[in-house]
Design an enzyme around this catalytic site. Sequence first.
Site, mmCIF file in Angstrom:
data_model
loop_
_atom_site.group_PDB
_atom_site.id
_atom_site.type_symbol
_atom_site.label_atom_id
_atom_site.label_comp_id
_atom_site.label_asym_id
_atom_site.label_seq_id
_atom_site.Cartn_x
_atom_site.Cartn_y
_atom_site.Cartn_z
ATOM 1 N N GLU A 132 35.228 33.684 28.394
ATOM 2 C CA GLU A 132 35.244 35.082 28.720
ATOM 3 C C GLU A 132 36.060 35.417 27.511
ATOM 4 O O GLU A 132 35.443 36.650 27.268
ATOM 5 C CB GLU A 132 36.425 34.791 30.234
ATOM 6 C CG GLU A 132 35.900 36.949 30.814
ATOM 7 C CD GLU A 132 36.516 38.681 29.869
ATOM 8 O OE1 GLU A 132 36.213 39.421 29.913
ATOM 9 O OE2 GLU A 132 37.433 37.583 29.184
ATOM 10 N N ASP A 164 45.713 38.661 30.783
ATOM 11 C CA ASP A 164 44.538 38.284 30.526
ATOM 12 C C ASP A 164 44.600 37.238 30.273
ATOM 13 O O ASP A 164 44.338 36.473 28.956
ATOM 14 C CB ASP A 164 44.409 39.317 29.074
ATOM 15 C CG ASP A 164 42.436 39.073 29.415
ATOM 16 O OD1 ASP A 164 42.042 39.012 29.885
ATOM 17 O OD2 ASP A 164 42.115 39.682 28.174
ATOM 18 N N HIS A 182 38.756 33.666 34.382
ATOM 19 C CA HIS A 182 38.965 33.111 33.054
ATOM 20 C C HIS A 182 40.265 32.053 32.997
ATOM 21 O O HIS A 182 41.576 33.369 33.090
ATOM 22 C CB HIS A 182 38.462 33.820 31.919
ATOM 23 C CG HIS A 182 38.948 34.822 31.090
ATOM 24 N ND1 HIS A 182 40.171 35.374 30.508
ATOM 25 C CD2 HIS A 182 39.404 36.264 31.982
ATOM 26 C CE1 HIS A 182 40.715 35.568 30.423
ATOM 27 N NE2 HIS A 182 39.908 36.807 31.078
ATOM 28 N N GLU A 218 40.665 40.401 36.160
ATOM 29 C CA GLU A 218 40.666 41.057 35.212
ATOM 30 C C GLU A 218 42.190 42.319 35.772
ATOM 31 O O GLU A 218 42.090 42.849 36.637
ATOM 32 C CB GLU A 218 39.354 41.596 35.243
ATOM 33 C CG GLU A 218 38.943 40.531 34.409
ATOM 34 C CD GLU A 218 38.958 40.219 32.688
ATOM 35 O OE1 GLU A 218 40.048 40.537 32.166
ATOM 36 O OE2 GLU A 218 38.202 39.177 32.174
ATOM 37 N N HIS A 273 45.689 40.421 24.887
ATOM 38 C CA HIS A 273 45.940 40.381 23.461
ATOM 39 C C HIS A 273 46.771 41.383 22.420
ATOM 40 O O HIS A 273 46.144 40.739 21.079
ATOM 41 C CB HIS A 273 44.099 41.287 22.975
ATOM 42 C CG HIS A 273 43.293 40.790 24.053
ATOM 43 N ND1 HIS A 273 42.062 41.013 23.273
ATOM 44 C CD2 HIS A 273 43.198 39.933 25.467
ATOM 45 C CE1 HIS A 273 41.463 40.405 24.260
ATOM 46 N NE2 HIS A 273 42.138 39.891 25.236
ATOM 47 N N ASP A 329 40.304 31.045 29.766
ATOM 48 C CA ASP A 329 40.908 30.716 27.777
ATOM 49 C C ASP A 329 41.431 32.239 27.964
ATOM 50 O O ASP A 329 41.301 33.045 28.329
ATOM 51 C CB ASP A 329 39.579 30.511 27.333
ATOM 52 C CG ASP A 329 38.055 31.964 27.724
ATOM 53 O OD1 ASP A 329 38.274 32.905 29.252
ATOM 54 O OD2 ASP A 329 37.815 32.505 27.148
#
Length: 380
Positions: A135, A102, A69, A164, A353, A71
């Site tokens: 995702e 990520d 992903h 991932e 994150h 996003d």
Amino acid sequence: MTTDAVALSADLIRCPSVTPDEGGALVLLQSLLIGAGFSCTRVDRNGTPNLFARWGAKGAAKTFGFNGHTDVVPVGDARAWSHDPFGGEINSGVLWGRGAQDMKSGVAAFAAAAVDFVRATPPDGAVILAITGDEEGPGRDGTRALLDWMADQGEAMSVCLVGEPTCPEVMGQMMKIGRRGSMTFYIEAEGVQGHAAYPHRAKNPLHALVALLGQMVAEPLDPGTKHFQPTSLQITTIDCANPANNVIPARAKATVNIRFNDAHTGASLIAWAHELAQGITTQTGVDFTLNPDISGESFVTPPGPFVDLVADAVQAETGMAPELSTSGGTSDARFVKDHCPVVEFGLVGDRMHQVDERVPVDQIETLKRVYARALKAYFA
């Protein structure tokens, strides 16, 4: 000339693709892939951006797939970052920015590996890249949409490697061969409001709710299974929105999250929770409404040829035999597993994150080599 995965990672980070915005990331990848001979199709659904790319013949007997992903989660307070979160800056061998771990670098690594592979050694088969922009969001119109479209179009992957982040601390430390299931119960208890001094005239939903939650956490749901750790049940909210200290409320709510192994299914846990709730209702007269939301069932890709192929590629490039794990949260592998055998391997994920998300550039280069080796071994 080889494709620079680090430069591609930086370019992707400069695309502000916070879910559900595409931010130019898929446009960038599509341009690269078309230039390498891939057939590309945008598979957007309900405003969610997705990209399908295939090199080789449709319906080839051997088709290696990658999934990932572009996003990313919001940056939070941009002032707390020491580098521009969408700057894609490289300082002292470290790439900074939202998505560095990520997982824009993972997408860049497998895209670069795939491009170089088909140019240098065109395989007898096909290579598919299924890349979503959903995702980090609801996940309803991302990889699911790509797989639905592929089924309609007769497109299929024989195996799939999801990029991932999988390594806790050291590159090569861990790969994922499965994931726990995840579900959330939104529970509402409905009683009868009354005065706290006259409880016999009321039915306290909080007492009943606490009793139900107590039964849910009283005993472990299981001791773990061959490939999975024990199921985890966590109470995450309790609320009755009652501002008065002398009023028994009419309703109370709670939220329970369960990360479950292959000893259970979403359906079996729903039946278990309803049975407990009915028992408390019989005792107290308080009624329960249980609204379950299953975001994914547990699954495992058993050790075998595909798992071994990826593990061997990891060990050859990192010097570490990766742990075969099912730990952590969910990923889009939970959707891919219904399509074909799937495993996950990617970067160290210790900063994902977080503010100042970043990754050493040598990890990106290593990851590209792992993916390239896996491709070569698969089509050898």
